[in-house]
Design an enzyme around this catalytic site. Structure first.
Site, PDB file in Angstrom:
ATOM      1  CE  LYS A 144       9.119  -6.723   4.798  1.00 42.84           C
ATOM      2  NZ  LYS A 144       7.675  -6.390   4.786  1.00 42.84           N
ATOM      3  CD  GLN A 175       5.505  -4.044   6.726  1.00 41.54           C
ATOM      4  OE1 GLN A 175       6.453  -4.205   5.964  1.00 41.54           O
ATOM      5  NE2 GLN A 175       4.967  -5.036   7.416  1.00 41.54           N
ATOM      6  CG  ASP A 202       4.188  -8.146  -0.352  1.00 38.76           C
ATOM      7  OD1 ASP A 202       5.128  -8.847   0.057  1.00 38.76           O
ATOM      8  OD2 ASP A 202       3.819  -7.101   0.213  1.00 38.76           O
TER       9      ASP A 202
END
Length: 297
Positions: free
Chosen positions: A52, A96, A119
């Site tokens: 990422k 994460q 997200d």
């Protein structure tokens, strides 16, 4: 002839569009920033985060990474999130998952500023998605929606089946497919581990999104001829290879490809789209927070 849906190619188009938006933001004096937080010693999680960060660098997004010791207290993680929430140079915050067992995952998601929740997992953003007024669509379901559009797969009036009911993929995917508007208007069925007679639910499905987390769970006998099959799964199974394993999806690819009209491979299908849509959401967040119009792809 079954069409193979090329997620790498579609993701490249999305990234190119995102890079153009980064230039637009730069003209307004804004550099979008994405903060990733890792509280884990899991090598897979470390790999995902590094990918990422590399993606950010490629399109001009400023990547900020913070490691939190896996044995640290939940309070330490929450303080880290609070600090990132307050930084003007951070427009997106991603923790994460999974986090260690002593940390409440739901509290982690609630702690992130909804405006920086790229997200799309904060309860406020989930509610907006369900209400048809999404701030940020979760990356994997949004990526699937983009793939369907790129390959002219008609969702309006289609019968769609989502296999899996996770908060990350199954539930938001079903919500996107059923919404009014482009990429939606499908008659959508959600199946899961308690569904009886899954085969009958799939018998008339025009679109199947497999996100059960079970290797090669869906085979060709379950799919109607000409259906579009999107395989979200990525599972490591033992194999006679140099690495000792191979990656397979939730779909038995060869079997399903014999009957499907279109199918995503694993890898190279949904995975690249998930990462591309994270960049998309980060740029969208930067535009929102600085009141700059960005023409996202």
């Amino acid at each position: 002839m079954t069409e193979v849906i090329d997620g790498e190619a579609v993701a490249a188009d999305v990234r190119a569009g995102v890079a153009d938006c980064v230039d637009t933001l730069a003209d307004a004096g804004v550099t979008p920033g994405l903060a990733t937080v890792l509280m884990s010693d899991d090598p897979a999680s470390e790999t995902y985060v590094s990918m990422k960060q590399r993606d950010c660098e490629e399109v001009g997004i400023e990547g900020i990474h913070v490691d939190v010791d896996a044995d640290a207290s939940a309070a330490t993680l929450f303080e880290t999130i609070d600090e990132l929430n307050g930084r003007d140079d951070v427009h997106g915050v991603l923790v994460q998952l999974p986090v260690p067992a002593h940390v409440d995952r739901r509290e982690v998601l609630r702690r992130i500023d909804p405006e920086k929740d790229v997200d799309g997992f904060h309860p406020e953003n989930v509610g907006r998605l369900v209400a048809g007024d999404a701030r940020y669509k979760p990356c994997t379901p949004h990526g699937v929606q983009k793939l369907l559009a790129a390959y002219d797969v008609e969702t309006d009036g289609a019968d769609a089946v989502v296999i899996g009911r996770s908060d990350i993929v199954g539930k938001p995917m079903a919500n996107l497919l059923v919404q009014k508007g482009p990429g939606g208007n499908a008659t959508t069925t959600v199946c899961h581990s308690h569904t009886s007679d899954l085969e009958s639910k799939l018998a008339d499905a025009d679109i199947v999104v497999a996100a059960a987390g079970i290797p090669e769970f869906v085979d060709g006998s379950m799919i109607t001829s000409g259906a579009t099959v999107i395989d979200v799964g990525i599972n490591r199974v033992d194999a006679d290879t140099d690495r000792g394993y191979e990656l397979v999806g939730d779909v038995a690819y060869d079997s399903v490809a014999d009957v499907a009209g279109a199918i995503t491979p694993v890898p190279g299908g949904v995975g690249p789209m998930t990462r591309a849509m994270l960049l998309y959401n980060t740029v969208k967040a930067a535009g929102r927070q600085h009141d700059v119009d960005v023409d996202l792809p």
